[in-house]
Design a protein around this motif. Structure first.
Motif, mmCIF file in Angstrom:
data_model
loop_
_atom_site.group_PDB
_atom_site.id
_atom_site.type_symbol
_atom_site.label_atom_id
_atom_site.label_comp_id
_atom_site.label_asym_id
_atom_site.label_seq_id
_atom_site.Cartn_x
_atom_site.Cartn_y
_atom_site.Cartn_z
ATOM 1 N N ILE A 43 0.598 9.506 12.183
ATOM 2 C CA ILE A 43 0.903 9.870 10.802
ATOM 3 C C ILE A 43 1.914 11.002 10.780
ATOM 4 N N ILE A 61 0.809 -1.222 0.000
ATOM 5 C CA ILE A 61 0.000 0.000 0.000
ATOM 6 C C ILE A 61 0.841 1.270 0.000
ATOM 7 N N TYR A 62 2.002 1.234 0.642
ATOM 8 C CA TYR A 62 2.795 2.456 0.695
ATOM 9 C C TYR A 62 3.966 2.381 -0.280
ATOM 10 N N ASN A 98 2.471 5.913 9.034
ATOM 11 C CA ASN A 98 1.012 6.053 8.971
ATOM 12 C C ASN A 98 0.417 4.742 9.455
ATOM 13 N N HIS A 133 7.961 4.045 6.091
ATOM 14 C CA HIS A 133 7.826 3.780 4.663
ATOM 15 C C HIS A 133 8.088 5.083 3.948
ATOM 16 N N GLY A 134 7.535 5.240 2.796
ATOM 17 C CA GLY A 134 7.672 6.550 2.144
ATOM 18 C C GLY A 134 8.276 6.555 0.752
ATOM 19 N N PRO A 135 8.734 5.435 0.176
ATOM 20 C CA PRO A 135 9.186 4.202 0.821
ATOM 21 C C PRO A 135 10.533 4.417 1.517
ATOM 22 N N GLY A 177 -0.530 -3.425 4.045
ATOM 23 C CA GLY A 177 -1.722 -3.510 3.208
ATOM 24 C C GLY A 177 -2.933 -2.965 3.927
ATOM 25 N N PHE A 212 8.330 8.117 6.400
ATOM 26 C CA PHE A 212 6.987 8.569 6.731
ATOM 27 C C PHE A 212 6.283 7.414 7.426
ATOM 28 N N ASN A 263 5.989 12.662 9.036
ATOM 29 C CA ASN A 263 7.398 12.417 8.748
ATOM 30 C C ASN A 263 8.081 11.969 10.030
#
Lengths: 457, 247
Positions: free
Chosen positions: B133, B18-19, B154, B200-202, B63, B152, B135
């Motif tokens: 959520i 998902i990310y 979330n 992630h962010g990635p 996910g 990042f 940075n």
């Protein structure tokens, strides 16, 4: 108690002041008005004698609404329309306030056309009570702001279930998440594409909504057109794409300039010449056509309206800048970016690009989406890419890992400097790919340089 | 090192992505290829058997809730023994976000307990209250060097490490595992080969050094044995992610 007219006039004054001081003013009066009266959207919109319609989607809202406006204008409708794309409650209240007489009773228009942010759809539709609702697509977008796609889908399902006897729903048959909103509901019109020449053999990387809404099994795709849009069925429970009645066939994509397709509907068929590029705009046109037909427009005025549509600001709009022309192509999430990239890749010559990646709140603070978009489509297609914006290096890095020669990449973070650098290096067309806040910043820069139309009124 | 091949097994890549987890895999791939290290990527998804000898690095991303539930069940039933055997052999198991949560004992959400792989001593609970959520930057101490990972986060789940587990790093900015104790991620296993993080962010594009650390660990070589690359853009992206996190 303060009379509504006084609240309205205070809000409008605040908006004029903001515009005079050069601070935009698109949503400020509406936000203020809603603070003074939380039911302002309902109060103002009920004075639209012909009611209103609402359009929502992850991608293509502004363009689809512009298309509907072009068609309905031809049919003689006088519209109140949030054409600048301010599509949350504040923007809609601002549009209504701006179109109102001093007391809010008479509006400068008889029919409302509103694009509404997918997250705000429920609360705004509850006040607008639209007479028809067009829902086009749901893609992965700004997870930090909107959360998971399933959450939005659940909110939409609640809105779609309202007034089934009285409110026609116009749904994209090719988006399984959207099409399922019409299950067991009367008064649904589906639109979709039937053209095997466009189909991918498998789903693109960033596809969402790959599992059957009814039983959870992975859908099988007979044709995938755009992300998860296509012809799908569930091999387990047999659920399948509903048969659309408004259909595009013989689609012709002509690079970054235009597209054409045969529009088939209950009243016959007509060739549509669309001055906007890409399959994504064919989908936008289909949604606009289906809604206009539902409202009683003829096929001929649909085709004429679509042929006359002007690009919305930053959506495949071209402006002249000195000796070069710059095409502005908003990119803000993987599905939308992929369609822009796919369209750019159709161009024959090597491209000059200016990519602007910002991480403002309206862009999503999380820039991970650039890694989900298929920049690989640009391999071997670019002469020079200038990367700008608050997260410019990340975009340059993405392009490097997509196979663009690093020698063709450069990072110039400030947008004005990047624009000058990109314009002065090369001739012909420059393709500018900004995120949302970058587009707003670009718009301001362009109007300072006297090159842009004033969209943000 | 032409004799080396990095064999990556991506777990449920069509569900747990998902990310933009693809970005992490892309970094591993390109950074191997640019050095002449072979790279093989295989997908191992629902109901498929996992061969514990077929991979040097296993990757598990995040996910949507619905997909994570499917994967948790499948991991616990069809793959748990193979993953444990692989990790015992020294295979690197790298989990990001949802992947971190599934490395532990369980993930409790909506009154349901999703089973984890039980590789490390951590538990995750979806608590009331906002998602964490923003940075984030963490300080990571690996092989005697202190370095920064920026990204990042979330996540709705709050992860708590047990007494036997080490965090991957300490939070410099952001929330970390649970927003309370300053820990972020987890590192463990027989040779520090189990790594999980919410970043992630990635993660790897923003921290190319960590991609190299993972590659070296998975190949069983030291980082200094990897040929240097021109990391001008990588360093700029890392600096930009750190700036976004305020570090």
């Amino acid at each position: 108690m303060i009379p509504f007219a006084a609240k309205l006039s205070a809000a409008r004054a605040a908006g004029s002041l903001a515009r005079l001081t050069g601070r935009g003013g698109t949503t400020l009066p509406g936000k203020l008005l809603l603070r003074l009266d939380s039911r302002a959207i309902e109060r103002l919109s009920r004075n639209l004698p012909e009611g209103n319609v609402v359009v929502s989607a992850t991608n293509g809202k502004t363009t689809t609404a512009a298309m509907i406006s072009s068609i309905l204008g031809r049919e003689g409708k006088r519209l109140v329309h949030n054409r600048a794309g301010a599509n949350m409650a504040g923007g809609i209240a601002s549009t209504l306030a701006g179109a109102s007489g001093w007391d809010g009773r008479r509006l400068d228009g008889t029919f409302g056309l509103f694009e509404v942010d997918e997250f705000w759809l429920g609360s705004v539709a509850e006040q607008l009570q639209p007479r028809a609702l067009l829902l086009s697509n749901l893609f992965r977008d700004q997870l930090d702001r909107y959360g998971e796609l399933e959450t939005i889908a659940a909110r939409w399902a609640a809105v779609a279930a309202e007034k089934p006897e009285h409110r026609p729903l116009i749904l994209n048959a090719d988006d399984p998440l959207v099409a399922d909103l019409g299950r067991n509901r009367p008064r649904v019109t589906y639109f979709g594409v039937d053209d095997d020449s466009l189909a991918y053999s498998e789903l693109q990387h960033a596809s969402d909504s790959k599992h059957c809404r009814r039983c959870g099994t992975a859908y099988a795709y007979d044709a995938a057109y755009l992300a998860h849009l296509g012809h799908y069925h569930c091999p387990n429970c047999g659920a399948r794409r509903p048969q659309p009645t408004v259909v595009a066939r013989n689609v012709e994509l002509r690079g970054i300039r235009s597209a054409a397709f045969d529009l088939h509907a209950a009243g016959g068929s007509v060739r549509v010449e669309l001055p906007l590029p890409g399959l994504y705009n064919v989908y936008n046109a289909l949604g606009a056509a289906a809604l206009a037909l539902e409202l009683g427009a003829t096929l001929n005025s649909v085709a004429a309206g679509l042929a006359a549509v002007k690009p919305a600001f930053g959506r495949a709009e071209t402006v002249v800048m000195g000796s070069r022309d710059a095409s502005l192509l908003l990119v803000k999430n993987p599905a939308g970016a992929n369609e822009v990239l796919r369209t750019l890749a159709l161009e024959a010559q090597e491209l000059d690009l200016l990519g602007v990646l910002n991480d403002g709140i309206a862009d999503g603070r999380d820039v991970s989406w650039v890694w989900d978009a298929d920049w690989e489509l640009l391999q071997g297609k670019v002469r020079r890419v200038t990367c700008a914006g608050t997260r410019a290096p990340e975009l340059a890095l993405r392009l490097k890992y997509a196979g663009v020669d690093p020698a063709r990449l450069r990072v110039v973070e400030p947008l004005d400097e990047a624009l000058d650098a990109a314009l002065s290096d090369g001739t012909g067309s420059l393709y500018v790919l900004p995120t949302y806040t970058a587009l707003i910043e670009l718009k301001r820069l362009l109007s300072e340089r006297g090159v842009s139309q004033e969209y943000w009124r | 090192m032409p004799e080396h091949v990095l064999r990556v097994g991506a777990l449920y890549p069509e569900l747990m992505n998902i990310y933009a987890d693809r970005g992490n895999l892309l970094l591993l791939q390109k950074r191997c290829q640019w050095r002449g290290i072979g790279f093989e990527l295989a997908s191992v998804t629902l109901t498929e058997d996992l061969d514990p000898d077929a991979h040097d690095l296993l990757y598990l991303g995040g996910g949507q809730d619905r997909d994570q539930k499917l994967c948790a069940q499948d991991l616990a039933t069809a793959k748990r023994a193979s993953v444990q055997a692989a990790v015992e052999r020294g295979v690197v198991m790298f989990g990001v976000c949802g992947g971190l949560q599934l490395l532990g004992e369980f993930y409790e959400l909506d009154g349901e307990k999703l089973p984890g792989l039980g590789l490390v001593d951590l538990r995750t609970t979806r608590e009331r209250g906002p998602r964490l959520i923003g940075n984030v930057a963490i300080d990571v101490d690996l092989d005697g060097q202190s370095r920064v990972l920026a990204g990042f986060e979330n996540h709705g789940g709050r992860t708590v490490l047990g007494a036997g587990a080490q965090p991957l790093g300490r939070v410099l900015r952001g929330h970390g595992n649970n927003g309370r104790d300053g820990s972020e991620g987890v590192i463990g296993g027989p040779r520090e080969n189990i790594v999980g993080t919410y970043l992630h962010g990635p993660l790897l594009p923003k921290n190319a050094w960590f991609a190299d650390w993972l590659i070296a660990r998975a190949l069983g070589v030291s980082e200094t044995e990897l040929a240097p690359l021109d990391d001008t853009f990588e360093r700029a992206a890392h600096a930009s992610a750190r700036r976004a996190a305020g570090v």
